[in-house]
Design a protein around this motif. Structure first.
Motif, PDB file in Angstrom:
ATOM      1  N   LYS A  10       0.850  -1.186   0.000  1.00 35.37           N
ATOM      2  CA  LYS A  10       0.000   0.000   0.000  1.00 35.37           C
ATOM      3  C   LYS A  10       0.888   1.241   0.000  1.00 35.37           C
ATOM      4  O   LYS A  10       1.855   1.309   0.747  1.00 35.37           O
ATOM      5  N   PRO A  11       0.571   2.225  -0.839  1.00 39.07           N
ATOM      6  CA  PRO A  11       1.390   3.438  -0.857  1.00 39.07           C
ATOM      7  C   PRO A  11       1.380   4.141   0.496  1.00 39.07           C
ATOM      8  O   PRO A  11       0.370   4.181   1.181  1.00 39.07           O
ATOM      9  N   GLN A  12       2.526   4.684   0.864  1.00 41.54           N
ATOM     10  CA  GLN A  12       2.660   5.404   2.125  1.00 41.54           C
ATOM     11  C   GLN A  12       2.240   6.859   1.932  1.00 41.54           C
ATOM     12  O   GLN A  12       2.544   7.464   0.914  1.00 41.54           O
ATOM     13  N   PRO A  13       1.553   7.438   2.905  1.00 40.44           N
ATOM     14  CA  PRO A  13       1.191   8.847   2.776  1.00 40.44           C
ATOM     15  C   PRO A  13       2.432   9.737   2.854  1.00 40.44           C
ATOM     16  O   PRO A  13       3.428   9.372   3.465  1.00 40.44           O
ATOM     17  N   THR A  14       2.367  10.894   2.220  1.00 38.27           N
ATOM     18  CA  THR A  14       3.506  11.816   2.215  1.00 38.27           C
ATOM     19  C   THR A  14       3.413  12.852   3.317  1.00 38.27           C
ATOM     20  O   THR A  14       4.159  13.816   3.320  1.00 38.27           O
ATOM     21  N   ASN A  15       2.535  12.662   4.270  1.00 35.46           N
ATOM     22  CA  ASN A  15       2.381  13.553   5.421  1.00 35.46           C
ATOM     23  C   ASN A  15       2.119  14.998   5.016  1.00 35.46           C
ATOM     24  O   ASN A  15       2.573  15.930   5.667  1.00 35.46           O
ATOM     25  N   GLY A  16       1.430  15.208   3.937  1.00 38.36           N
ATOM     26  CA  GLY A  16       1.059  16.559   3.520  1.00 38.36           C
ATOM     27  C   GLY A  16       2.195  17.378   2.936  1.00 38.36           C
ATOM     28  O   GLY A  16       2.038  18.572   2.706  1.00 38.36           O
ATOM     29  N   ILE A  17       3.360  16.773   2.684  1.00 40.31           N
ATOM     30  CA  ILE A  17       4.482  17.512   2.110  1.00 40.31           C
ATOM     31  C   ILE A  17       4.188  17.763   0.637  1.00 40.31           C
ATOM     32  O   ILE A  17       3.881  16.845  -0.112  1.00 40.31           O
ATOM     33  N   ARG A  18       4.251  19.007   0.219  1.00 39.79           N
ATOM     34  CA  ARG A  18       3.972  19.384  -1.173  1.00 39.79           C
ATOM     35  C   ARG A  18       5.250  19.904  -1.795  1.00 39.79           C
ATOM     36  O   ARG A  18       6.050  20.570  -1.153  1.00 39.79           O
ATOM     37  N   MET A  19       5.444  19.619  -3.069  1.00 39.65           N
ATOM     38  CA  MET A  19       6.629  20.062  -3.789  1.00 39.65           C
ATOM     39  C   MET A  19       6.412  21.487  -4.290  1.00 39.65           C
ATOM     40  O   MET A  19       5.492  21.739  -5.063  1.00 39.65           O
ATOM     41  N   ILE A 107      11.001  17.818   3.364  1.00 37.41           N
ATOM     42  CA  ILE A 107      11.025  18.395   2.026  1.00 37.41           C
ATOM     43  C   ILE A 107      12.297  18.019   1.270  1.00 37.41           C
ATOM     44  O   ILE A 107      12.277  17.903   0.052  1.00 37.41           O
ATOM     45  N   THR A 108      13.409  17.778   1.977  1.00 40.19           N
ATOM     46  CA  THR A 108      14.656  17.402   1.304  1.00 40.19           C
ATOM     47  C   THR A 108      14.496  16.067   0.578  1.00 40.19           C
ATOM     48  O   THR A 108      14.940  15.916  -0.557  1.00 40.19           O
ATOM     49  N   GLN A 109      13.841  15.114   1.226  1.00 44.68           N
ATOM     50  CA  GLN A 109      13.585  13.839   0.567  1.00 44.68           C
ATOM     51  C   GLN A 109      12.687  14.030  -0.653  1.00 44.68           C
ATOM     52  O   GLN A 109      12.913  13.425  -1.701  1.00 44.68           O
ATOM     53  N   MET A 110      11.678  14.869  -0.522  1.00 44.63           N
ATOM     54  CA  MET A 110      10.769  15.125  -1.641  1.00 44.63           C
ATOM     55  C   MET A 110      11.521  15.776  -2.806  1.00 44.63           C
ATOM     56  O   MET A 110      11.282  15.450  -3.958  1.00 44.63           O
ATOM     57  N   VAL A 111      12.441  16.684  -2.509  1.00 42.39           N
ATOM     58  CA  VAL A 111      13.218  17.344  -3.563  1.00 42.39           C
ATOM     59  C   VAL A 111      14.072  16.327  -4.309  1.00 42.39           C
ATOM     60  O   VAL A 111      14.155  16.355  -5.544  1.00 42.39           O
ATOM     61  N   TRP A 112      14.700  15.393  -3.594  1.00 45.22           N
ATOM     62  CA  TRP A 112      15.527  14.381  -4.251  1.00 45.22           C
ATOM     63  C   TRP A 112      14.682  13.429  -5.101  1.00 45.22           C
ATOM     64  O   TRP A 112      15.078  13.040  -6.202  1.00 45.22           O
ATOM     65  N   VAL A 113      13.527  13.051  -4.606  1.00 49.16           N
ATOM     66  CA  VAL A 113      12.622  12.206  -5.401  1.00 49.16           C
ATOM     67  C   VAL A 113      12.178  12.954  -6.651  1.00 49.16           C
ATOM     68  O   VAL A 113      12.178  12.412  -7.763  1.00 49.16           O
ATOM     69  N   ALA A 114      11.809  14.218  -6.500  1.00 47.85           N
ATOM     70  CA  ALA A 114      11.364  15.025  -7.638  1.00 47.85           C
ATOM     71  C   ALA A 114      12.483  15.182  -8.654  1.00 47.85           C
ATOM     72  O   ALA A 114      12.256  15.085  -9.867  1.00 47.85           O
ATOM     73  N   ARG A 115      13.699  15.416  -8.191  1.00 42.00           N
ATOM     74  CA  ARG A 115      14.827  15.571  -9.105  1.00 42.00           C
ATOM     75  C   ARG A 115      15.058  14.287  -9.902  1.00 42.00           C
ATOM     76  O   ARG A 115      15.286  14.316 -11.106  1.00 42.00           O
ATOM     77  N   GLY A 116      14.986  13.150  -9.222  1.00 44.17           N
ATOM     78  CA  GLY A 116      15.151  11.869  -9.908  1.00 44.17           C
ATOM     79  C   GLY A 116      14.063  11.633 -10.950  1.00 44.17           C
ATOM     80  O   GLY A 116      14.339  11.184 -12.067  1.00 44.17           O
ATOM     81  N   LEU A 117      12.818  11.936 -10.596  1.00 42.48           N
ATOM     82  CA  LEU A 117      11.716  11.768 -11.547  1.00 42.48           C
ATOM     83  C   LEU A 117      11.882  12.694 -12.752  1.00 42.48           C
ATOM     84  O   LEU A 117      11.632  12.298 -13.894  1.00 42.48           O
ATOM     85  N   ARG A 118      12.311  13.918 -12.509  1.00 42.72           N
ATOM     86  CA  ARG A 118      12.499  14.858 -13.616  1.00 42.72           C
ATOM     87  C   ARG A 118      13.614  14.401 -14.546  1.00 42.72           C
ATOM     88  O   ARG A 118      13.507  14.541 -15.767  1.00 42.72           O
ATOM     89  N   ILE A 119      14.676  13.870 -13.992  1.00 40.36           N
ATOM     90  CA  ILE A 119      15.771  13.373 -14.833  1.00 40.36           C
ATOM     91  C   ILE A 119      15.281  12.219 -15.700  1.00 40.36           C
ATOM     92  O   ILE A 119      15.573  12.158 -16.896  1.00 40.36           O
ATOM     93  N   ILE A 120      14.505  11.315 -15.128  1.00 35.92           N
ATOM     94  CA  ILE A 120      13.941  10.211 -15.910  1.00 35.92           C
ATOM     95  C   ILE A 120      13.015  10.750 -17.000  1.00 35.92           C
ATOM     96  O   ILE A 120      13.043  10.279 -18.146  1.00 35.92           O
ATOM     97  N   GLY A 121      12.205  11.750 -16.664  1.00 30.49           N
ATOM     98  CA  GLY A 121      11.299  12.338 -17.644  1.00 30.49           C
ATOM     99  C   GLY A 121      12.022  12.991 -18.815  1.00 30.49           C
ATOM    100  O   GLY A 121      11.527  12.993 -19.934  1.00 30.49           O
ATOM    101  N   VAL A 122      13.208  13.540 -18.584  1.00 29.96           N
ATOM    102  CA  VAL A 122      13.991  14.152 -19.663  1.00 29.96           C
ATOM    103  C   VAL A 122      14.751  13.082 -20.452  1.00 29.96           C
ATOM    104  O   VAL A 122      14.915  13.195 -21.675  1.00 29.96           O
TER     105      VAL A 122
END
Length: 133
Positions: A10-19, A107-122
């Motif tokens: 089951k996906p884990q909640p992100t505790n309301g952290i928004r990018m 938020i630091t973890q969220m930033v690293w996840v977002a950066r990884g996803l963006r690199i994959i998207g490019v």
């Protein structure tokens, strides 16, 4: 985590952290959009140069063993690439659930996840361009 448990957990909640929106994120999104447009331009340029039937599957030794029309062999991969790379870019801003199986607590973890996803998207359109080119 094995592959089966990855799909069954089951996906884990992100505790309301928004990018938040950042300049880096905007640059990645523009790059993704431009590379997808360039991919479609390459597909349009290659359309007249391709035969009506193109190989779409190869055996282990590299010999074609399945053929399809050029619409399936050219348009379908471009559409899949565009859909997935744009979906990856949008998933950064819609983190209602974390699918990685780990808890994102700051938020630091969220930033690293977002950066990884963006690199994959490019990288996705670049991969398809290298295959077509």
């Amino acid at each position: 985590m094995n592959l089966l448990s990855f799909f069954l957990h089951k996906p884990q909640p992100t505790n309301g952290i928004r990018m938040p929106r950042t300049k880096e994120g905007t640059i990645f999104e523009i790059a993704c959009l431009m590379l997808n447009i360039l991919l479609w331009i390459m597909a349009a340029w290659m359309w007249s140069k391709l035969p009506d039937t193109v190989p779409t599957h190869f055996d282990a030794s590299g010999h074609p063993n399945q053929y399809s029309g050029k619409a399936f062999g050219l348009i379908f991969p471009c559409a899949i690439c565009a859909f997935v790379s744009i979906l990856i870019m949008l998933s950064v801003y819609l983190p209602s659930k974390n699918i990685s199986g780990t808890q994102i607590t700051n938020i630091t973890q969220m930033v690293w996840v977002a950066r990884g996803l963006r690199i994959i998207g490019v990288l996705m359109p670049l991969l398809f361009m290298s295959i077509f080119g």
